[in-house]
Design a protein around this motif. Sequence first.
Motif, mmCIF file in Angstrom:
data_model
loop_
_atom_site.group_PDB
_atom_site.id
_atom_site.type_symbol
_atom_site.label_atom_id
_atom_site.label_comp_id
_atom_site.label_asym_id
_atom_site.label_seq_id
_atom_site.Cartn_x
_atom_site.Cartn_y
_atom_site.Cartn_z
ATOM 1 N N PHE A 25 -92.483 -53.982 -13.454
ATOM 2 C CA PHE A 25 -92.928 -52.602 -13.655
ATOM 3 C C PHE A 25 -94.132 -52.333 -12.769
ATOM 4 N N GLN A 26 -93.879 -51.696 -11.628
ATOM 5 C CA GLN A 26 -94.944 -51.343 -10.695
ATOM 6 C C GLN A 26 -94.692 -49.921 -10.181
ATOM 7 N N PRO A 27 -94.805 -48.904 -11.033
ATOM 8 C CA PRO A 27 -94.461 -47.535 -10.633
ATOM 9 C C PRO A 27 -95.365 -46.953 -9.555
ATOM 10 N N PHE A 28 -96.572 -47.527 -9.392
ATOM 11 C CA PHE A 28 -97.493 -47.034 -8.368
ATOM 12 C C PHE A 28 -97.593 -47.981 -7.173
ATOM 13 N N GLY A 29 -96.704 -48.969 -7.120
ATOM 14 C CA GLY A 29 -96.803 -49.968 -6.065
ATOM 15 C C GLY A 29 -97.744 -51.076 -6.495
ATOM 16 N N VAL A 30 -98.038 -51.976 -5.565
ATOM 17 C CA VAL A 30 -98.855 -53.133 -5.896
ATOM 18 C C VAL A 30 -99.577 -53.610 -4.635
ATOM 19 N N GLY A 31 -100.675 -54.336 -4.817
ATOM 20 C CA GLY A 31 -101.379 -54.907 -3.679
ATOM 21 C C GLY A 31 -102.202 -53.887 -2.906
ATOM 22 N N LYS A 32 -102.385 -54.135 -1.621
ATOM 23 C CA LYS A 32 -103.234 -53.280 -0.787
ATOM 24 C C LYS A 32 -102.666 -51.876 -0.635
ATOM 25 N N ARG A 33 -101.356 -51.731 -0.819
ATOM 26 C CA ARG A 33 -100.720 -50.429 -0.620
ATOM 27 C C ARG A 33 -100.450 -49.701 -1.938
ATOM 28 N N ILE A 34 -101.110 -50.123 -3.012
ATOM 29 C CA ILE A 34 -100.938 -49.432 -4.285
ATOM 30 C C ILE A 34 -101.454 -47.998 -4.158
ATOM 31 N N CYS A 35 -100.872 -47.086 -4.900
ATOM 32 C CA CYS A 35 -101.320 -45.691 -4.866
ATOM 33 C C CYS A 35 -102.812 -45.638 -5.195
ATOM 34 N N PRO A 36 -103.641 -45.103 -4.309
ATOM 35 C CA PRO A 36 -105.088 -45.110 -4.559
ATOM 36 C C PRO A 36 -105.514 -44.207 -5.705
ATOM 37 N N ALA A 37 -104.622 -43.309 -6.125
ATOM 38 C CA ALA A 37 -104.977 -42.374 -7.205
ATOM 39 C C ALA A 37 -104.268 -42.714 -8.512
#
Length: 295
Positions: free
Chosen positions: A232-244
């Motif tokens: 479950f990573q709806p906003f992405g993960v790591g350095k490219r995760i959604c900043p907001a």
Amino acid sequence: LKADLMTLFGYVSDESKITEFQNNYNIYWTAMEASLGGKCPKPGSKEEENIQRALRGAKDFVKGVVEMREKLEIREDNERFIDILIRHSADEATLLDDAVTYVVGGFHTTANYLVWGIYFLAGNSAVQEKLHVEILEHCGKHEPISMSTISKCVYLKQVSDETLRCSVLAPFAARYLDEDILLGGYPIPGGTPIVHALGVSLQNPEYFPEPSKFDPDRFSPENIKNRPNTAFQPFGVGKRICPANRFANMEAAVCIAAMVRRFEIGLVEEQKIEPVHGLVTHPSTEIMITLKHRH
């Protein structure tokens, strides 16, 4: 949109400016959605001119905000996102592009996040009542909802996460490989664009039995332990995760809490709502609900 603009850019007093921004936004968003199906405007066409005019209009709006904010003496504890951009952007072009990008990312996703959340709650009265009890316990009946009080609402977070999962709000993400990797036993050379099928992962019955069922208990502290964190990573993960991602979650949580605290929400019968997947998943038609004041 008004809530996002006020949060990102500060107080915007001219309603006509917000309406103008929304009109430009709609033109630009429609073009981006159409491009997913390969419908890109031809260079020099009237359609392309309209899109560029809309983008210029959106940037002109931001320019006006920047000029206004630069004239003010703003304390650090009262800063908005635009103030941080002004301080750290290398040039005006980058500042304007980043500001418009954040509005695009924040408005459409959060708006549909709320639409789906209200839809699922309206169709699940038991979930709604359990949530109402929790909100009253931690936020009170009439007191202002704050970050500190709403952060105590564990079940509200479960409802929010299940909304993101069940709606497949962000159906895909994309990356561009910097180097060779092995993915699922297959060698993928560097330089390959990769599309992440987030919707497939979010509906995976191995980790989410009966995936079409809305069940916030999937995200109880006990059940979370039984899944890999990448399920479950709806906003992405790591350095490219959604900043907001934190802002979006808090914004949606406050809106849902305020609504459930005040109203019983029901669905108008005989509606057929289907998800439409694009840059953001939205309902196939307007969702009609009923509201009843709580006493």
